[in-house]
Design an enzyme around this catalytic site. Structure first.
Site, PDB file in Angstrom:
ATOM      1  N   TYR A 105      39.578  40.013  50.995  1.00  0.00           N
ATOM      2  CA  TYR A 105      40.343  39.806  48.781  1.00  0.00           C
ATOM      3  C   TYR A 105      42.167  40.294  49.994  1.00  0.00           C
ATOM      4  CZ  TYR A 105      42.289  41.419  44.966  1.00  0.00           C
ATOM      5  OH  TYR A 105      43.096  41.752  43.401  1.00  0.00           O
ATOM      6  N   ASP A 190      32.898  48.687  48.867  1.00  0.00           N
ATOM      7  CA  ASP A 190      33.107  48.034  47.638  1.00  0.00           C
ATOM      8  C   ASP A 190      32.233  47.055  47.587  1.00  0.00           C
ATOM      9  OD1 ASP A 190      34.906  46.188  46.195  1.00  0.00           O
ATOM     10  OD2 ASP A 190      36.614  47.274  46.397  1.00  0.00           O
ATOM     11  N   ILE A 192      32.052  45.907  44.018  1.00  0.00           N
ATOM     12  CA  ILE A 192      32.196  45.272  42.142  1.00  0.00           C
ATOM     13  C   ILE A 192      31.280  44.652  41.989  1.00  0.00           C
ATOM     14  CG2 ILE A 192      34.601  46.525  42.821  1.00  0.00           C
ATOM     15  CD1 ILE A 192      35.621  43.851  42.566  1.00  0.00           C
ATOM     16  N   LYS A 232      32.534  48.559  39.965  1.00  0.00           N
ATOM     17  CA  LYS A 232      33.149  48.716  38.780  1.00  0.00           C
ATOM     18  C   LYS A 232      32.466  47.203  38.271  1.00  0.00           C
ATOM     19  CE  LYS A 232      36.300  45.076  38.956  1.00  0.00           C
ATOM     20  NZ  LYS A 232      37.319  44.081  39.181  1.00  0.00           N
TER      21      LYS A 232
END
Length: 250
Positions: A105, A190, A192, A232
């Protein structure tokens, strides 16, 4: 359909319908008792305990209850940038580096580096094998960082991948655990987009691997204790950091 933002606009009708059927929530009430004062005054900086309890249950449920989460290890933040930057401030000083598989990202160059002084060293993955993480690529990135006089503080992966949308295989997750353990560095997973995997290969959480390998209470645990899950829930723009252990290493 706007695909450039991490907003779940497709679920807004569900949220609106739920709020309509649960008006007490929109009016800050519980059983017709006002919660405004409780919510408006200073609260636990890690997040409302009731909210963390619900999120811990939800995160377990969406993983088919294969793993559980301790609400006391959750830290809630708003949005995606702040927890990534917070983790860098906690784990890496000026001259420190994190290894990231490519492609990654592009916002990480901002979130992880701009204010913290940390550096990103790419783990070069190839389209020839579907951008899978290999041991040779991991070691090459680690050695490249050392040549640049950078102290490698850990590895950060997005699982499922942003931007590829692919999930890490069980072999890759096990490889990551083995490497960070042997190098005595951190691992940030991560996750999410963990709720958006609907086909094979299925999503494998780092928590599931640690549990299945029985690493939670062994000597090996000290080598992989710096595993954090960053998750998230797009609908409410809430970010959750799950710390397996709080002290730093490396």
């Amino acid at each position: 359909m706007q695909m450039g933002l991490t907003e779940n606009q497709l679920s807004l009708d569900l949220l609106e319908s739920w709020l309509k059927n649960n008006p007490d929530s929109a009016e800050f009430k519980n059983d017709n008792h006002s919660l405004f004062k409780e919510l408006a005054l200073f609260q636990d900086y890690h997040g409302l305990p009731a909210f963390k309890n619900s999120l811990a249950d939800f995160m377990s449920e969406i993983r088919a209850n294969k793993v559980t989460f301790d609400p006391n290890n959750l830290v809630l933040t708003a949005g995606a940038t702040s927890p990534n930057e917070t983790l860098m401030f906690c784990l890496a000083n000026l001259g420190g580096a994190f290894l990231l598989p490519t492609p990654y990202y592009p916002g990480f160059d901002r979130d992880l580096k701009w204010r913290t002084g940390a550096e990103i060293v790419p783990i070069h993955c190839s389209s020839s094998n579907g951008f899978r993480i290999t041991e040779s690529a991991l070691i090459e990135a680690y050695e490249q960082a050392q040549k640049q006089n950078l102290k490698v503080k850990g590895v950060l992966v997005t699982n499922p991948s942003n931007p590829l949308g692919t999930s890490l295989s069980l072999h890759e997750v096990n490889l990551l655990v083995d490497v960070v353990s042997s190098k005595n560095i951190h691992l940030i997973s991560d996750e999410i987009y963990f709720g958006t995997v609907f086909c094979s290969p299925g999503f494998v959480s780092i928590m599931e691997v640690l549990k299945n390998r029985d690493l939670m209470k062994t000597d090996v645990w000290s080598g992989v204790c710096k595993i954090m899950e960053v998750l998230k829930q797009n609908l409410l723009r809430c970010r959750v950091m799950h710390w397996l252990r709080l002290e730093t290493r490396g």
